[in-house]
Design a protein around this motif. Structure first.
Motif, PDB file in Angstrom:
ATOM      1  N   GLU A   1       0.857  -1.172   0.000  1.00 49.49           N
ATOM      2  CA  GLU A   1       0.000   0.000   0.000  1.00 49.49           C
ATOM      3  C   GLU A   1       0.904   1.236   0.000  1.00 49.49           C
ATOM      4  OE1 GLU A   1      -4.193   0.766   1.913  1.00 49.49           O
ATOM      5  OE2 GLU A   1      -2.632   0.733   3.440  1.00 49.49           O
ATOM      6  N   TYR A   2       0.729   2.098  -0.979  1.00 47.84           N
ATOM      7  CA  TYR A   2       1.557   3.299  -1.043  1.00 47.84           C
ATOM      8  C   TYR A   2       0.791   4.555  -0.634  1.00 47.84           C
ATOM      9  CZ  TYR A   2      -0.519   3.956  -5.716  1.00 47.84           C
ATOM     10  OH  TYR A   2      -1.385   4.117  -6.767  1.00 47.84           O
ATOM     11  N   LYS A   3      -0.522   4.472  -0.631  1.00 47.67           N
ATOM     12  CA  LYS A   3      -1.418   5.519  -0.131  1.00 47.67           C
ATOM     13  C   LYS A   3      -2.607   4.779   0.456  1.00 47.67           C
ATOM     14  CE  LYS A   3      -1.102   9.395  -3.401  1.00 47.67           C
ATOM     15  NZ  LYS A   3      -1.880  10.102  -4.415  1.00 47.67           N
ATOM     16  N   PRO A   4      -3.335   5.406   1.357  1.00 46.34           N
ATOM     17  CA  PRO A   4      -4.530   4.739   1.878  1.00 46.34           C
ATOM     18  C   PRO A   4      -5.459   4.307   0.732  1.00 46.34           C
ATOM     19  CG  PRO A   4      -4.049   6.682   3.177  1.00 46.34           C
ATOM     20  CD  PRO A   4      -3.120   6.707   1.987  1.00 46.34           C
ATOM     21  N   GLY A   5      -5.712   3.015   0.658  1.00 49.76           N
ATOM     22  CA  GLY A   5      -6.598   2.484  -0.377  1.00 49.76           C
ATOM     23  C   GLY A   5      -5.953   2.278  -1.732  1.00 49.76           C
ATOM     24  N   LYS A   6      -4.684   2.605  -1.886  1.00 53.68           N
ATOM     25  CA  LYS A   6      -3.984   2.454  -3.169  1.00 53.68           C
ATOM     26  C   LYS A   6      -2.860   1.439  -3.003  1.00 53.68           C
ATOM     27  CE  LYS A   6      -5.957   5.825  -5.548  1.00 53.68           C
ATOM     28  NZ  LYS A   6      -6.534   5.717  -6.855  1.00 53.68           N
ATOM     29  N   LYS A   7      -2.889   0.396  -3.818  1.00 59.09           N
ATOM     30  CA  LYS A   7      -1.886  -0.655  -3.721  1.00 59.09           C
ATOM     31  C   LYS A   7      -1.190  -0.847  -5.060  1.00 59.09           C
ATOM     32  CE  LYS A   7      -4.258  -3.255  -0.160  1.00 59.09           C
ATOM     33  NZ  LYS A   7      -4.767  -4.550   0.270  1.00 59.09           N
ATOM     34  N   ILE A   8       0.041  -1.308  -4.981  1.00 58.41           N
ATOM     35  CA  ILE A   8       0.783  -1.709  -6.163  1.00 58.41           C
ATOM     36  C   ILE A   8       1.196  -3.159  -5.936  1.00 58.41           C
ATOM     37  CG2 ILE A   8       3.018  -0.884  -5.324  1.00 58.41           C
ATOM     38  CD1 ILE A   8       3.567   0.026  -8.243  1.00 58.41           C
ATOM     39  N   LYS A  42       3.491   2.835 -13.123  1.00 51.08           N
ATOM     40  CA  LYS A  42       4.041   2.048 -12.022  1.00 51.08           C
ATOM     41  C   LYS A  42       5.434   2.550 -11.639  1.00 51.08           C
ATOM     42  CE  LYS A  42       2.842  -2.654 -11.218  1.00 51.08           C
ATOM     43  NZ  LYS A  42       2.990  -4.076 -11.545  1.00 51.08           N
ATOM     44  N   MET A  43       6.251   2.865 -12.635  1.00 47.82           N
ATOM     45  CA  MET A  43       7.604   3.374 -12.367  1.00 47.82           C
ATOM     46  C   MET A  43       7.540   4.642 -11.530  1.00 47.82           C
ATOM     47  SD  MET A  43      10.413   1.895 -13.319  1.00 47.82           S
ATOM     48  CE  MET A  43      11.501   3.286 -13.447  1.00 47.82           C
ATOM     49  N   ASP A  44       6.621   5.529 -11.854  1.00 53.52           N
ATOM     50  CA  ASP A  44       6.467   6.769 -11.091  1.00 53.52           C
ATOM     51  C   ASP A  44       6.130   6.470  -9.628  1.00 53.52           C
ATOM     52  OD1 ASP A  44       6.955   8.210 -13.406  1.00 53.52           O
ATOM     53  OD2 ASP A  44       4.837   8.661 -13.791  1.00 53.52           O
ATOM     54  N   ILE A  45       5.270   5.483  -9.401  1.00 52.82           N
ATOM     55  CA  ILE A  45       4.891   5.101  -8.034  1.00 52.82           C
ATOM     56  C   ILE A  45       6.096   4.555  -7.285  1.00 52.82           C
ATOM     57  CG2 ILE A  45       3.503   3.490  -6.645  1.00 52.82           C
ATOM     58  CD1 ILE A  45       1.353   3.774  -8.936  1.00 52.82           C
ATOM     59  N   TYR A  46       6.836   3.649  -7.915  1.00 51.90           N
ATOM     60  CA  TYR A  46       8.021   3.086  -7.263  1.00 51.90           C
ATOM     61  C   TYR A  46       9.035   4.181  -6.924  1.00 51.90           C
ATOM     62  CZ  TYR A  46       6.789  -1.813  -8.021  1.00 51.90           C
ATOM     63  OH  TYR A  46       6.185  -3.037  -7.977  1.00 51.90           O
ATOM     64  N   GLU A  47       9.267   5.101  -7.851  1.00 49.46           N
ATOM     65  CA  GLU A  47      10.252   6.164  -7.618  1.00 49.46           C
ATOM     66  C   GLU A  47       9.836   7.076  -6.471  1.00 49.46           C
ATOM     67  OE1 GLU A  47      10.916   8.083 -11.371  1.00 49.46           O
ATOM     68  OE2 GLU A  47      11.860   6.302 -12.226  1.00 49.46           O
ATOM     69  N   GLU A  48       8.540   7.365  -6.373  1.00 47.77           N
ATOM     70  CA  GLU A  48       8.065   8.278  -5.333  1.00 47.77           C
ATOM     71  C   GLU A  48       7.949   7.603  -3.969  1.00 47.77           C
ATOM     72  OE1 GLU A  48       4.319  11.259  -4.283  1.00 47.77           O
ATOM     73  OE2 GLU A  48       4.515  10.457  -6.316  1.00 47.77           O
ATOM     74  N   TYR A  49       7.383   6.395  -3.920  1.00 50.32           N
ATOM     75  CA  TYR A  49       7.051   5.780  -2.641  1.00 50.32           C
ATOM     76  C   TYR A  49       8.020   4.685  -2.190  1.00 50.32           C
ATOM     77  CZ  TYR A  49       2.677   8.250  -3.195  1.00 50.32           C
ATOM     78  OH  TYR A  49       1.741   9.237  -3.352  1.00 50.32           O
TER      79      TYR A  49
END
Length: 78
Positions: A1-8, A42-49
């Motif tokens: 979970e990278y944000k509440p309710g948001k998963k990768i 997905k790459m953006d999420i990994y880089e940020e979180y």
């Protein structure tokens, strides 16, 4: 979970003995436009979180040397 309710969901999650987690993504369909767009997001999420926690390998006819290195490193404990 990278944000509440948001998963990768990575292809693989690696749990290291020191408590760290690494995420392994095998990128296999970059020629597909929708897949490429989704991968970019997905790459953006990994880089940020999850900075520094992403391992990437790419599709080929045989196991890539990058994937083989990751597997061997895990077998050796780290």
């Amino acid at each position: 979970e990278y944000k509440p309710g948001k998963k990768i969901n990575p292809d693989f999650t690696i749990f290291l003995n020191d408590g760290r987690e690494l995420y392994w993504e095998h990128i296999g369909m970059l020629g597909n436009e929708q897949y490429s767009d989704d991968w970019s997001e997905k790459m953006d999420i990994y880089e940020e979180y999850f900075p520094g926690q992403l391992l990437k390998t790419y599709e080929s006819g045989a196991i890539s040397s990058d994937a083989e290195k990751i597997i061997n490193k895990i077998k050796m404990g780290g």
